[in-house]
Design an enzyme around this catalytic site. Structure first.
Site, PDB file in Angstrom:
ATOM      1  N   CYS A  51       0.326 -10.828  14.287  1.00 43.25           N
ATOM      2  CA  CYS A  51       0.172 -10.662  12.840  1.00 43.25           C
ATOM      3  C   CYS A  51      -1.230 -11.083  12.382  1.00 43.25           C
ATOM      4  CB  CYS A  51       1.216 -11.481  12.096  1.00 43.25           C
ATOM      5  SG  CYS A  51       2.917 -11.045  12.510  1.00 43.25           S
ATOM      6  N   ASP A 141       1.659   9.382  -7.509  1.00 45.11           N
ATOM      7  CA  ASP A 141       2.895   9.665  -8.253  1.00 45.11           C
ATOM      8  C   ASP A 141       3.965   8.615  -7.969  1.00 45.11           C
ATOM      9  OD1 ASP A 141       3.327  10.333  -5.614  1.00 45.11           O
ATOM     10  OD2 ASP A 141       3.920  12.411  -6.003  1.00 45.11           O
TER      11      ASP A 141
END
Length: 227
Positions: A51, A141
């Protein structure tokens, strides 16, 4: 639970660590803003090796994404305080002087469940499930344009995320698709729905039709129309 391509991405509220403002709350659509794109990507846990490499890479590429009007935001089941402390390690590992994007805190795993991000094979010492390496790309959108799920053992390729953003942004507005291994500036493929009589007006740079054994003329190539 989860979310499908084309769905409006949930307009969730979340607590985040923001590198400029510290601990704060956001509403996702407001944070993305009008006419922008976003990549939300989860990681199993703070202070873990893979990570740290991933967020370090993402941190160094913030400007590359910003040029494409894309904001980055990460998520794990750790709290805001953990994110704040770990961000210093991430920036240092990547050779950066600062951390550049927010990280969502989801200790109750509410978003992880809602978005289908829990990894059944990865758990805390207390037995609680961790988030997998999910990627969600959200368009202007607010609809989901792409999703990918990686296991904890496999770090993501952020150059690939830039590549797919280039493809998504091109194909959202032009009647083309991008072939395997395509990168920005290379030839695109004319959509099968484009009729032959439309080709000259839509693709003034010309279209090359590859002859196939079937005799069908569906393999149509054209220069990148964004260039």
């Amino acid at each position: 639970m989860g979310i499908n391509l084309g769905d409006v991405f949930p307009n969730f509220n979340a607590d985040v660590f923001d590198p400029q403002e510290g601990a704060k709350s956001i509403k996702f659509h407001d944070w993305v803003g009008q006419d922008g794109w976003a990549i939300l990507f989860s990681h199993p846990a703070d202070y873990t090796p893979v990570c740290t490499t991933e967020l370090g890479m993402a941190n160094n590429m913030v400007d590359d994404f910003a040029k494409r009007k894309v904001k980055l935001i990460a998520l794990s089941c750790d709290d805001v305080t953990s994110h704040q402390g770990w961000s210093k390690d991430v920036a240092d590992f990547g050779g950066a002087t600062k951390f550049n994007f927010p990280i969502i805190a989801d200790p109750k795993r509410e978003l992880a469940v809602q978005l289908g991000m829990l990894d059944p094979d990865e758990r805390t010492a207390a037995g609680l499930p961790l988030t997998c390496r999910a990627v969600f790309i959200v368009g202007p959108d607010f609809k989901l344009k792409l999703s990918m799920l990686y296991p904890a053992t496999t770090g993501r390729n952020f150059d690939e995320l830039l590549r797919v953003v280039d493809s998504l942004q091109l194909t959202m507005y032009k009647k083309v698709a991008t072939p395997a291994n395509w990168t920005s500036g290379e030839k695109c493929m004319v959509l099968p729905t484009v009729k032959p009589e439309e080709v000259s007006s839509l693709f003034p740079k010309g279209v090359e039709v590859r002859t196939m054994p079937s005799g069908k003329g569906y393999m149509r190539f054209t220069p990148d129309p964004s260039k």
